[in-house]
Scaffold this active site. Structure first.
Site, PDB file in Angstrom:
ATOM      1  N   GLU A 163      15.591  -3.643   4.136  1.00  0.00           N
ATOM      2  CA  GLU A 163      14.509  -3.527   4.639  1.00  0.00           C
ATOM      3  C   GLU A 163      14.188  -2.918   5.940  1.00  0.00           C
ATOM      4  O   GLU A 163      15.218  -2.983   6.954  1.00  0.00           O
ATOM      5  CB  GLU A 163      13.964  -5.058   4.794  1.00  0.00           C
ATOM      6  CG  GLU A 163      12.586  -5.258   5.652  1.00  0.00           C
ATOM      7  CD  GLU A 163      12.312  -6.496   5.578  1.00  0.00           C
ATOM      8  OE1 GLU A 163      12.677  -7.498   4.679  1.00  0.00           O
ATOM      9  OE2 GLU A 163      11.601  -7.244   6.688  1.00  0.00           O
ATOM     10  N   GLU A 216       6.707  -5.237  13.922  1.00  0.00           N
ATOM     11  CA  GLU A 216       5.930  -6.572  13.632  1.00  0.00           C
ATOM     12  C   GLU A 216       5.463  -7.250  14.968  1.00  0.00           C
ATOM     13  O   GLU A 216       5.878  -7.025  16.119  1.00  0.00           O
ATOM     14  CB  GLU A 216       7.356  -7.582  13.338  1.00  0.00           C
ATOM     15  CG  GLU A 216       7.830  -7.149  11.968  1.00  0.00           C
ATOM     16  CD  GLU A 216       9.070  -7.974  11.581  1.00  0.00           C
ATOM     17  OE1 GLU A 216       8.705  -9.097  10.760  1.00  0.00           O
ATOM     18  OE2 GLU A 216      10.027  -7.919  12.093  1.00  0.00           O
TER      19      GLU A 216
END
Length: 290
Positions: A177, A182
């Protein structure tokens, strides 16, 4: 005539001397490593895929897939409390922007009633190595968790676009990933990037970095990933904050040598502000260069 030529020669000499001194005093790019990035220095200059989000209404279904299927157990991983929907109220185009909207509303789907809705998009485009640029404004509010990220298209995840196409063979985190950005509303204006793999994942992820920026939710910023076969570099508005370059590259540390696809989503955490009603991630464009 000779006097005129002499004056011209002296003038040219002064200009050349000044230019030489000026260039000697310019910052050396080698001394700036780890602080800034510059698209002019990038090896990735050919645009291979993009969405400028022109038009009105629904997103381009030739480019994007709404991922809505709940994982086993009826909740998204990490105890998240939203439903992802394919409704236009949660994902739409307007005035040249993509709007992903997280809303407080009761909504029933797949036999589960939840009090919040949002959207999770998978790109129908996947690639190996390149540069990703995204210009976006982020939602606000404690408990909101927007992300722009990437997964290997071989991830074994029921309901994901590439898994539906038969590519899902490897479980997370071994598939790999890449989190381009974020942002947690509980820590407004701090934006982070991370990589998850067999050596670093979930709550024990150790490969991450971030930076504080001004007005993450009220102004557009450019979030960039440069991904080569040696390393990944993450930056915001040209300022680098994290570089991943493991000294040993193996199946645990570097599953990043095959095709990955892009995701946009807003998750809702259990500690969502009870006064929260609605907030959006607004994206001007996403561009992939090779």
């Amino acid at each position: 005539m000779k006097r005129g030529l002499l004056i011209i020669a002296i003038t040219i000499g002064i200009v050349l001397f000044s230019y030489t001194i000026f260039n000697k005093n310019l910052p050396n790019d080698n001394n700036l490593a780890g602080t800034t990035t510059d698209s002019r220095d990038s090896k990735f200059n050919t645009l291979v895929w993009a969405d400028e989000f022109e038009g009105e209404g629904m997103i381009d279904s030739n480019k994007w897939f709404h991922q809505t299927q709940l994982p086993p157990g009826g909740n998204w991983w990490g105890g998240l409390i939203q439903h992802y929907t394919d409704r236009e109220t949660n994902t739409y185009l307007k005035d040249g922007y993509l709007h992903l909207v997280a809303k407080k509303e009761e909504y029933e789907d797949q036999g589960k009633i939840k009090q919040y809705t949002a959207a999770r998009l998978n790109s129908k485009f996947a690639f190996t190595y390149g540069k990703v640029e995204v210009k976006a404004k982020l939602p606000t509010g404690t408990g909101t968790w927007p992300a722009i990220w990437m997964l290997n298209k071989n991830i074994n995840e029921d309901g994901a676009y590439w898994d539906n196409k038969g590519f899902g063979t490897v479980n997370w985190p071994n598939c790999g990933e890449i989190d381009i950005l974020e942002h947690w509303g509980k820590n407004q204006d701090y934006v982070s990037s991370a990589v998850h793999n067999g050596s670093s994942y979930g709550d024990i992820v150790k490969n991450l970095g971030g930076q504080n920026i001004k007005n993450a939710s009220t102004e557009f910023h450019i979030y960039t990933l440069e991904w080569t076969k040696e390393k990944m570099i993450f930056s915001i508005d040209g300022v680098e904050h994290f570089q991943y370059n493991p000294s040993t590259k193996n199946i645990d540390t570097w599953p990043y040598d095959s095709d990955y696809y892009l995701l946009f989503n807003i998750a809702i955490e259990p500690d969502i502000d009870p006064e929260f009603t609605e907030s959006s991630m607004i994206v001007d464009y996403i561009r992939v260069f090779k």
